[in-house]
Every structure is written in structure tokens, then in C-alpha cells.
Design an enzyme around this catalytic site. Structure first.
Site, PDB file in Angstrom:
ATOM      1  N   SER A 258     -29.602   9.377 -29.367  1.00 35.27           N
ATOM      2  CA  SER A 258     -30.891   8.670 -29.288  1.00 35.27           C
ATOM      3  C   SER A 258     -31.124   8.347 -30.979  1.00 35.27           C
ATOM      4  O   SER A 258     -30.522   8.984 -31.672  1.00 35.27           O
ATOM      5  CB  SER A 258     -31.922   9.204 -29.042  1.00 35.27           C
ATOM      6  OG  SER A 258     -32.864  10.229 -29.961  1.00 35.27           O
ATOM      7  N   LYS A 259     -31.835   7.136 -31.268  1.00 35.82           N
ATOM      8  CA  LYS A 259     -32.153   6.786 -32.548  1.00 35.82           C
ATOM      9  C   LYS A 259     -32.866   8.031 -33.567  1.00 35.82           C
ATOM     10  O   LYS A 259     -32.642   7.973 -34.619  1.00 35.82           O
ATOM     11  CB  LYS A 259     -32.428   5.427 -32.566  1.00 35.82           C
ATOM     12  CG  LYS A 259     -34.136   5.455 -31.818  1.00 35.82           C
ATOM     13  CD  LYS A 259     -34.631   3.838 -31.809  1.00 35.82           C
ATOM     14  CE  LYS A 259     -35.893   3.927 -31.182  1.00 35.82           C
ATOM     15  NZ  LYS A 259     -36.644   2.540 -31.256  1.00 35.82           N
ATOM     16  N   ARG A 260     -33.587   8.627 -32.453  1.00 31.24           N
ATOM     17  CA  ARG A 260     -34.061   9.717 -33.338  1.00 31.24           C
ATOM     18  C   ARG A 260     -33.030  10.874 -33.880  1.00 31.24           C
ATOM     19  O   ARG A 260     -33.244  11.588 -34.618  1.00 31.24           O
ATOM     20  CB  ARG A 260     -35.217  10.356 -32.323  1.00 31.24           C
ATOM     21  CG  ARG A 260     -36.417   9.350 -31.932  1.00 31.24           C
ATOM     22  CD  ARG A 260     -37.497   9.256 -32.949  1.00 31.24           C
ATOM     23  NE  ARG A 260     -37.970   8.079 -32.443  1.00 31.24           N
ATOM     24  CZ  ARG A 260     -38.291   7.008 -33.560  1.00 31.24           C
ATOM     25  NH1 ARG A 260     -37.808   7.015 -34.464  1.00 31.24           N
ATOM     26  NH2 ARG A 260     -39.076   5.889 -32.894  1.00 31.24           N
TER      27      ARG A 260
END
Ligand code: GLU
Length: 510
Positions: A258-260
Site C-alpha cells: 500500500s502507499k503507506r
């Protein structure tokens, strides 16, 4: 029929690195088949539209060298390629489906549907519920007409017939079967007159004569609806072939990247840096981290594809020649940042020094270093075996641009003794007049000096290295001296003498 593939991102923010992989696979397939690679911007969801995202997508593709043959900003005979510029087209197609009985007008208000959802958690509009809702299937034709003419809000929904098996042949996954009873009546045209993703995607793939849809696995469930749309339009014979790419997984264990995860694992997960509204929505990029685009392409290509054998380094040309959809794996591919770094090292090592110099130039300028192109070429050659990221050239190799900031004091203490003061003064006198001031000439002269004076080569050469770089790491010592030139070499030898004196004093006082 010649191959036509499209990369169809939605400009909802920075393009995730997985999107770049999707673009890459489409590009490779098109190139290999002598086909056409198209960029289509799917921006029909106004609520999710993010300013600057389209430019980001194009810049990312340019950076990795995946230039579309057709698309927004690239021309082509099937445009416009931005869906918001095609708005008029979709309504007509949605109405065609209503006319042929494959879709219907639905007048249920969002509030009414919300109440139903609250009462029945599993509620959706589908074959079982639509008979009890307000739509063109349940209302008399005259009332439908009057509601439409009165400008009442409506949407058009796909009418999914129950009891059908929908077979999708996926080039990677084989046959995938869906039961139509489990599918909802997807909205095709929204109340604002904009199409949903499903309608616009199918209409455009048809009109743009797309032959193969290569996209992420997350779109596989939508494919059932897409097949129904092709059938509804009577386009089943020209339906594109589907290939759903494996997920990209977190560096550790399972789960989708994920982007996190970028912040969590200290690595970029976007091609370019992105400045969002908030710090949480701002992300570093592979480019800014100092990756060569060729390394990123190679790394991404192998995330879910390998032609067999043990070759790992593939240029874009190699990839084009070797690529095949059959060798794409079904299982998710782990995003191994260490591997990405390894590729970058390899590509930096094999890059031409002149090319590296062009990458180092802005980094050096940002630090205020004024140096010639020739000098940067030399720096590139000296440091390329020692760096992982492009900024390392000016970070790790800062001493090739400015005076030593700190010395490896432990080493200095070990090697320095008071007699060294005189040795290094004499050494400075030996090297200063050498001509030509080249690595080999320096080496011969310094080694002769060591021998003539009965010195220990290890000690003198270590100290010489400390004098020039401050650290025991770094390029070959005579190469460094040659690059720095006689004046700077002499200056650094004298500086070491001063430094050595201090270290010695400290030891004496201790
Ligand atoms: N607009 C979709 C996306 O953002 C495209 C999916 C597809 O390729 O059909 O990924």
C-alpha cells in the site's frame, strides 16, 4: 488484427508503482507484437479527481521511457483519450442498452437506497430486489416518460439476468467462472450524466479497438460485468482478451503493497515524488531517491514475470524480446526493495560515465559545487562502484567536491606518529611538481619515496587515503589524487599534518 493495448489510469492521486508495472507490461506486449500502446485517462469520477495527477502519470511514463503511441498529449486517430472529453458518447450507449432491454432507468433516490441498506445490511440493487424498486422495469412506460421529461434524477443500471454462468478466459489465470446471481445491477450512467468506470471502460475499449486488456488483479471481479456489457452491446465477438496481473505484495509477508508501506519500510512506492495537500498525502519517489529509470524498469518487469533461466539484468530491448504473457505468474510478487537497490547499483556500475555525469550535475549544483563536466565524468568513474543511489555521488563522495569534513580519527590515531609530520611535508614536496599529474605517475613516485625512506607502505598509504578522503573507504588513492590535482592534494596533505598533530596531542594528554 493488430494488437492494441491501453494503460487506463484514473487521475486520483500519485500513480502507484504497481501502475507503472501495468503500463510496462502493456508497453512490452505492444512493442513485441508490433502493436499500439495507448494512454487513456479515466477521469469520470469527479469526486476522486486530483489536480496534477494526470501530469504526474505522463511524467512518470516519460521518466521510465514508456512513451505511448496514442493518448492524451500523444495524438492518435481514436481520440479524445481523456474520458471527461468523451462525455457525450457514453449516454448514447447507455440508452442503447436500455432500448435493447439490457439496462434500465432507476429513480430510487440515494436516501431511499440508504434506508434500505440500513435495514438490510446485504442490500444491493440486483435481480432479486429491482422488482420492488422504482425503475423503468416496475413503472408504467408513461410514468417513466413523464419522470424523465420532468427532469427527475435517474441513473441507468445494467440489468443482470439471473441464473447465468459467465466464463472469462484469462490469459494468466485460465478460465474464471462467475455466477450472475451474485452480481449487482451496476450503475452505468450516473445522475450527473457521467458514466461509471464500467460503462466508459467498455465503450472506450470497443471504440478504441482494444485487443488485450492487461490490468491489475483487483479488476478481475469487474470483468464479469464487463462481459455482460459486451454481450448487451452485441460486441462479444470483438471482446478483448483479458490478462489480470498478480498483486504486488509488501516486502514482508503477505498483503498488498500500500502507499503507506513506503513510510513504514523506508522506501519509495511511487515513481516520482508527490506533494499532496498534507504531509501524510505526500510521498517520496524512486526518481528523487536516486534511481536510474532503467533499474526501475528492470526491477518492475521481474515483479511477477520471468522468462525462465537465471538472467536478471534486462534492458527495455531485452525485455521486449523476452516478454510473454504466459510467463506472468498468478501469485503475488513481493516488493523487495533490497533487490531494487541491487538493480540500481548494477545499472549505475554499467552506465557510461558521461551519462552518470549528467545525473550528478543537478545534484552537485544543488549543493553549490561548481565543477566542469569533465570533472563530473571523472567523479562518476571514481565512485560508480561504491554507490547505491545517485545522490551518493555527492553525499558519500562529498570530499571530491569540498574539503574533508571529518577524519576517521580511530584510524588516524592508529597510523599517525610524530615522525609523520616530516614524512608528509616531504611527500607534499614530492608530488607537487609531478607531470603529468596522473594516477600511474603518482603511484610510482609515492612508492619510490616510501622505499627510499624505509617507511611502511601500509601506514603511508592509509594516511594518504585519510588525507584525501577522510575515510578508509572511497576510490583508489592515486586516482583520487589525480582527480583532485596537485594543489588540492598538497593542501590536503598539509591539512592532515595539522590534524595528525592534534590527534597526537590528544593521545599524549590522555
Ligand atoms: N481506470 C482503471 C484504473 O484506474 C482502469 C482499469 C482497467 O484497466 O480497466 O486502474
Amino acid at each position: 488484427m493488430s494488437v492494441r493495448v491501453r494503460f487506463a489510469p484514473s487521475p486520483t492521486g500519485a500513480l502507484h508503482i504497481g501502475g507503472v508495472r501495468t503500463a510496462l507490461y502493456n508497453y512490452l506486449f505492444a512493442r513485441q507484437q508490433g502493436g499500439t500502446f495507448i494512454l487513456r485517462i479515466e477521469d469520470t469520477d469527479q469526486n476522486r479527481y486530483v489536480q496534477g495527477a494526470e501530469e504526474y502519470i505522463v511524467e512518470s511514463l516519460r521518466w521510465v521511457g514508456l512513451l505511448p503511441d496514442e493518448g492524451v498529449g500523444f495524438g492518435g486517430a481514436f481520440g479524445p483519450y481523456r474520458q471527461s472529453d468523451r462525455k457525450e458518447i457514453y449516454r448514447e450507449y447507455a440508452e442503447r442498452l436500455v432500448a435493447s432491454g439490457h439496462a434500465y432507468y432507476a429513480f430510487d433516490t440515494p436516501e431511499a437506497l440508504e434506508i434500505r441498506r440500513n435495514d438490510e445490511p446485504n442490500f444491493t440493487c440486483n435481480h432479486a430486489t429491482r422488482g420492488g424498486l422504482v425503475n423503468s422495469l416496475t413503472l408504467p412506460a408513461a410514468e417513466v416518460q413523464s419522470r424523465l421529461s420532468a427532469g427527475e434524477p435517474w441513473v441507468i443500471r445494467l440489468k443482470v439476468e439471473p441464473g447465468q454462468e459467465i466464463h472469462v478466459h484469462d490469459l494468466i489465470r485460465g478460465s474464471v467462472v462467475f455466477q450472475s446471481n451474485e452480481l449487482d445491477d451496476k450503475v452505468l450512467l450516473k445522475a450527473d450524466g457521467m458514466p461509471t468506470y464500467h460503462l466508459a471502460n467498455i465503450v472506450d475499449d470497443h471504440l478504441m479497438q482494444i485487443t488485450h486488456v492487461i490490468r491489475g488483479e483487483e479488476w478481475l471481479p469487474s470483468t464479469a460485468h464487463h462481459v455482460l456489457l459486451y454481450r448487451g452491446f452485441g460486441w462479444e465477438d470483438s471482446m478483448p482478451k483479458f490478462a489480470h496481473l498478480p498483486l504486488i505484495l509488501k516486502p514482508v509477508g503477505n498483503g498488498k503493497l500500500s502507499k503507506r508501506d513506503g513510510a513504514k519500510f523506508g522506501m519509495p512506492v511511487f515513481p516520482l515524488s508527490w506533494k499532496g495537500e498534507t504531509p501524510e498525502d505526500s510521498f517520496p519517489g524512486f526518481r528523487e531517491a536516486g534511481f536510474l529509470p532503467e533499474a526501475v524498469v528492470n526491477f518492475l518487469a521481474l515483479l511477477g514475470w520471468h522468462p525462465g533461466g537465471d538472467q536478471e539484468l534486462f534492458s527495455l530491448e531485452d525485455l521486449t524480446a523476452a516478454f510473454s504473457v504466459e510467463h506472468i505468474s498468478k501469485g503475488g510478487a513481493r516488493f523487495d526493495f533490497e533487490k531494487a537497490k541491487w538493480f540500481n547499483q548494477k545499472y549505475i556500475q554499467s552506465a557510461d560515465n558521461e551519462v552518470l555525469a549528467t545525473h550528478i550535475r543537478p545534484l552537485a549544483e544543488a549543493k553549490g559545487y561548481r565543477v566542469s563536466d569533465d570533472y563530473l565524468v571523472v567523479v562518476a568513474g571514481l565512485m560508480k562502484e561504491r554507490v547505491t543511489f545517485l545522490p551518493d555521488f555527492v553525499e558519500l563522495g562529498y570530499y571530491l567536491f569540498e574539503p574533508i569534513r571529518e577524519y576517521d580519527l580511530e584510524m588516524l590515531q592508529k597510523k599517525w606518529h610524530p615522525g609523520m609530520e616530516q614524512v608528509f611535508e616531504s611527500l607534499a614536496a614530492v608530488v607537487a611538481p609531478l607531470e603529468p599529474y596522473e594516477s600511474g605517475v603518482l603511484e610510482t613516485a609515492v612508492k619510490a619515496f616510501i622505499q627510499e625512506n624505509g617507511l611502511k607502505p601500509g601506514d603511508v598509504l592509509s594516511l594518504l587515503r585519510l588525507a584525501l578522503a577522510g575515510t578508509m573507504k572511497g576510490p583508489a588513492v592515486f586516482d583520487m589524487a589525480a582527480a583532485l590535482g596537485p594543489e588540492e592534494t598538497v593542501r590536503r596533505l598539509r591539512q592532515l599534518v595539522a590534524q595528525g598533530g592534534k590527534v597526537h596531542q590528544r593521545v599524549e594528554n590522555a
